[in-house]
Design a protein around this motif. Structure first.
Motif, PDB file in Angstrom:
ATOM      1  N   ARG A   1       5.851   8.715 -15.028  1.00 39.74           N
ATOM      2  CA  ARG A   1       7.530   8.928 -14.889  1.00 39.74           C
ATOM      3  C   ARG A   1       7.431   8.039 -13.663  1.00 39.74           C
ATOM      4  N   ALA A   2       7.654   9.317 -12.408  1.00 48.96           N
ATOM      5  CA  ALA A   2       8.251   9.055 -11.195  1.00 48.96           C
ATOM      6  C   ALA A   2       7.989   7.767 -10.782  1.00 48.96           C
ATOM      7  N   ALA A   3       6.398   7.472 -11.176  1.00 51.14           N
ATOM      8  CA  ALA A   3       6.043   6.050 -10.106  1.00 51.14           C
ATOM      9  C   ALA A   3       6.648   5.046 -11.191  1.00 51.14           C
ATOM     10  N   PHE A   4       6.198   5.458 -12.551  1.00 53.71           N
ATOM     11  CA  PHE A   4       7.471   4.197 -12.923  1.00 53.71           C
ATOM     12  C   PHE A   4       8.418   3.875 -12.219  1.00 53.71           C
ATOM     13  N   LEU A   5       8.849   4.968 -12.622  1.00 54.84           N
ATOM     14  CA  LEU A   5      10.853   4.979 -12.143  1.00 54.84           C
ATOM     15  C   LEU A   5      11.207   4.594 -10.648  1.00 54.84           C
ATOM     16  N   LEU A   6       9.738   5.242  -9.357  1.00 56.87           N
ATOM     17  CA  LEU A   6      10.393   4.077  -8.337  1.00 56.87           C
ATOM     18  C   LEU A   6       9.586   2.772  -8.175  1.00 56.87           C
ATOM     19  N   LYS A   7       9.041   2.551  -9.231  1.00 58.69           N
ATOM     20  CA  LYS A   7       8.676   1.136  -8.959  1.00 58.69           C
ATOM     21  C   LYS A   7      10.113   0.188  -9.169  1.00 58.69           C
ATOM     22  N   GLU A   8       9.734   0.580 -10.251  1.00 58.26           N
ATOM     23  CA  GLU A   8      10.725  -0.486 -11.778  1.00 58.26           C
ATOM     24  C   GLU A   8      12.481  -0.482 -11.396  1.00 58.26           C
ATOM     25  N   ALA A   9      12.850   1.005 -10.978  1.00 60.17           N
ATOM     26  CA  ALA A   9      14.515   1.377 -10.869  1.00 60.17           C
ATOM     27  C   ALA A   9      14.547   1.168  -9.401  1.00 60.17           C
ATOM     28  N   PHE A  10      13.566   1.830  -8.806  1.00 60.11           N
ATOM     29  CA  PHE A  10      14.347   1.961  -7.562  1.00 60.11           C
ATOM     30  C   PHE A  10      13.453   0.356  -6.324  1.00 60.11           C
ATOM     31  N   ASP A  11      12.729   0.255  -6.693  1.00 57.16           N
ATOM     32  CA  ASP A  11      11.988  -0.807  -6.036  1.00 57.16           C
ATOM     33  C   ASP A  11      11.441  -0.235  -4.979  1.00 57.16           C
ATOM     34  N   HIS A  12       9.852   0.889  -4.870  1.00 59.82           N
ATOM     35  CA  HIS A  12       9.782   1.014  -3.985  1.00 59.82           C
ATOM     36  C   HIS A  12       8.088  -0.006  -4.186  1.00 59.82           C
ATOM     37  N   ASP A  13       8.025   0.185  -2.824  1.00 58.56           N
ATOM     38  CA  ASP A  13       6.236  -0.669  -3.009  1.00 58.56           C
ATOM     39  C   ASP A  13       5.234   0.207  -3.222  1.00 58.56           C
ATOM     40  N   TYR A  14       3.822  -0.001  -3.939  1.00 55.26           N
ATOM     41  CA  TYR A  14       3.020   0.920  -4.227  1.00 55.26           C
ATOM     42  C   TYR A  14       2.540   1.994  -2.763  1.00 55.26           C
ATOM     43  N   ARG A  15       2.735   1.536  -1.979  1.00 54.81           N
ATOM     44  CA  ARG A  15       2.582   2.285  -0.351  1.00 54.81           C
ATOM     45  C   ARG A  15       3.219   3.450  -0.638  1.00 54.81           C
ATOM     46  N   GLU A  16       4.657   2.631  -0.572  1.00 58.13           N
ATOM     47  CA  GLU A  16       5.336   4.403  -1.248  1.00 58.13           C
ATOM     48  C   GLU A  16       5.466   5.333  -1.874  1.00 58.13           C
ATOM     49  N   ILE A  17       5.379   4.529  -2.738  1.00 54.96           N
ATOM     50  CA  ILE A  17       5.323   5.486  -4.003  1.00 54.96           C
ATOM     51  C   ILE A  17       3.983   6.380  -3.754  1.00 54.96           C
ATOM     52  N   ALA A  18       2.704   5.825  -2.848  1.00 60.00           N
ATOM     53  CA  ALA A  18       1.510   6.941  -3.467  1.00 60.00           C
ATOM     54  C   ALA A  18       2.169   7.904  -2.227  1.00 60.00           C
ATOM     55  N   GLU A  19       2.450   7.619  -1.434  1.00 57.37           N
ATOM     56  CA  GLU A  19       3.321   8.743  -0.512  1.00 57.37           C
ATOM     57  C   GLU A  19       3.759   9.924  -0.801  1.00 57.37           C
ATOM     58  N   LEU A  20       5.023   9.297  -1.777  1.00 59.86           N
ATOM     59  CA  LEU A  20       5.996  10.254  -2.498  1.00 59.86           C
ATOM     60  C   LEU A  20       5.519  11.551  -3.262  1.00 59.86           C
ATOM     61  N   ILE A  21       4.200  10.357  -4.264  1.00 61.09           N
ATOM     62  CA  ILE A  21       3.955  11.107  -5.569  1.00 61.09           C
ATOM     63  C   ILE A  21       2.210  12.090  -5.445  1.00 61.09           C
ATOM     64  N   GLY A  22       1.856  11.704  -3.842  1.00 59.13           N
ATOM     65  CA  GLY A  22       0.612  11.796  -3.032  1.00 59.13           C
ATOM     66  C   GLY A  22      -0.250  11.093  -4.581  1.00 59.13           C
ATOM     67  N   HIS A  23      -0.874   9.856  -4.714  1.00 57.77           N
ATOM     68  CA  HIS A  23      -1.455   9.296  -5.596  1.00 57.77           C
ATOM     69  C   HIS A  23      -1.440   8.086  -4.468  1.00 57.77           C
ATOM     70  N   SER A  24      -3.783   7.885  -4.538  1.00 64.57           N
ATOM     71  CA  SER A  24      -3.168   6.356  -3.756  1.00 64.57           C
ATOM     72  C   SER A  24      -2.655   5.362  -4.520  1.00 64.57           C
ATOM     73  N   GLU A  25      -2.683   4.493  -3.694  1.00 61.08           N
ATOM     74  CA  GLU A  25      -2.309   2.833  -3.970  1.00 61.08           C
ATOM     75  C   GLU A  25      -3.116   3.203  -5.646  1.00 61.08           C
ATOM     76  N   PRO A  26      -3.919   2.311  -5.446  1.00 63.54           N
ATOM     77  CA  PRO A  26      -4.369   1.795  -6.392  1.00 63.54           C
ATOM     78  C   PRO A  26      -4.480   3.001  -7.865  1.00 63.54           C
ATOM     79  N   ASN A  27      -4.371   3.849  -7.539  1.00 58.96           N
ATOM     80  CA  ASN A  27      -3.868   4.826  -8.604  1.00 58.96           C
ATOM     81  C   ASN A  27      -2.515   4.771  -9.195  1.00 58.96           C
ATOM     82  N   CYS A  28      -1.328   4.435  -8.243  1.00 55.38           N
ATOM     83  CA  CYS A  28       0.187   4.329  -8.598  1.00 55.38           C
ATOM     84  C   CYS A  28      -0.089   3.281  -8.966  1.00 55.38           C
ATOM     85  N   ARG A  29      -0.161   2.013  -9.315  1.00 53.24           N
ATOM     86  CA  ARG A  29      -0.600   0.884  -9.738  1.00 53.24           C
ATOM     87  C   ARG A  29      -1.296   0.774 -11.199  1.00 53.24           C
ATOM     88  N   GLN A  30      -2.313   1.708 -11.423  1.00 59.62           N
ATOM     89  CA  GLN A  30      -2.643   1.759 -12.410  1.00 59.62           C
ATOM     90  C   GLN A  30      -1.331   2.333 -13.405  1.00 59.62           C
TER      91      GLN A  30
END
Length: 299
Positions: free
Chosen positions: A123-152
């Motif tokens: 939910r966090a990764a989806f919202l950060l990407k779709e609603a708040f337009d963060h890139d995957y590097r930022e999302i990875a730092e925010l939720i503590g996952h790797s970029e590939p995992n965030c993409r998945q």
């Protein structure tokens, strides 16, 4: 800009993020308040990017609260629906930036209900990407996952949500017309008129939270929904109703005396009502909207 001014500048964005994460106005307010406490105790002069710091803090606090909420909701009595962010009797004629950010399609009761399918990190990764337009590097730092995992996570969330969203939604005029006709028919208890407005396999989800009388399971089928409103009207238990707005979308507001009793929103597919969502739990409906207060709001 001092620390307090900086926080209040970014507060609408933080509240929008926390609410989408949690589906609860009161929980979102608690998370944003906790973010303020951490911000006020930090060495803000040494923070190069206050917005990034505040978004990171709010995201992590929101994730912690969401994990706890998931456990609590497992024991909730009956279906759980989102606590409305804003309820009004009239649309805002000139919404400011905070309202425009808050009242978009992704805070409809229907969409927030869909988001409940997702795990906290999804939910966090989806919202950060779709609603708040963060890139995957930022999302990875925010939720503590790797970029590939965030993409998945985002890909999987998109697939799950697309499977549950109506393919053909109504325009605003048709949506409001169907809602008005349903309100009138349900107040009369006209089962045949109600069924004519619904898809045969329409779904009614009611959230009473075990506090007030409500169906503890979703009610499936136009005939069963029509019979329910017929029975309510026959008992003289229908509450006075009028159209209003919940999170910016048209809704039926029902009243008990001068206080809000329940709200109902709908989803429309191919010219008929496919889903109805009714929030009756008074703990989710603070008595801030009255029949005599046409400008009441939860902001």
């Amino acid at each position: 800009m001092n620390a307090e001014t900086a926080f209040h500048t970014h507060r609408p964005r933080l509240m929008a993020l926390a609410y989408r994460l949690l589906g609860s106005r009161s929980d979102a307010e608690d998370v944003v308040q906790d973010a303020w406490l951490r911000w006020s105790g930090a060495d803000t002069a040494a923070i190069a990017d206050p917005e990034a710091w505040l978004v990171t803090t709010t995201t992590r606090l929101g994730l912690d609260r969401l994990r706890a909420a998931k456990r609590e909701r497992a024991h909730y009595v009956g279906p759980w629906l989102a606590e409305p962010l804003a309820i009004t009797l009239e649309p805002d004629p000139a919404p400011g930036p905070a309202q425009l950010h808050a009242l978009t399609d992704d805070v409809s009761v229907a969409f927030l209900t869909l988001l409940e399918q997702l795990g906290p990190e999804e939910r966090a990764a989806f919202l950060l990407k779709e609603a708040f337009d963060h890139d995957y590097r930022e999302i990875a730092e925010l939720i503590g996952h790797s970029e590939p995992n965030c993409r998945q996570l985002v890909h999987r969330a998109r697939q799950r949500l697309q499977a549950g969203r109506p393919r053909f939604n109504a325009d605003a005029s048709q949506h409001r017309q169907l809602l008005t006709r349903f309100m009138d028919a349900s107040q009369r208890g006209d089962s045949e008129a109600i069924q004519a407005l619904l898809h045969a396999n329409a779904l009614l989800v009611s959230d009473g939270g075990g506090v007030v009388t409500a169906a503890v399971r979703p009610l499936l089928g136009a005939e069963r929904i029509g019979r329910l409103y017929w029975a309510i009207a026959r008992r003289g238990a229908a509450h006075p109703a009028q159209l209003g707005y919940v999170n910016g979308e048209p809704a039926i507001l029902r009243f008990e005396g001068d206080h809000l009793h329940s709200i109902t929103t709908i989803e429309v597919v191919d010219g008929r009502i496919a889903n109805l969502y009714s929030v009756l739990n008074p703990e989710k409906l603070p008595a801030v909207v009255t029949r005599s207060d046409a400008a009441a709001s939860l902001y």
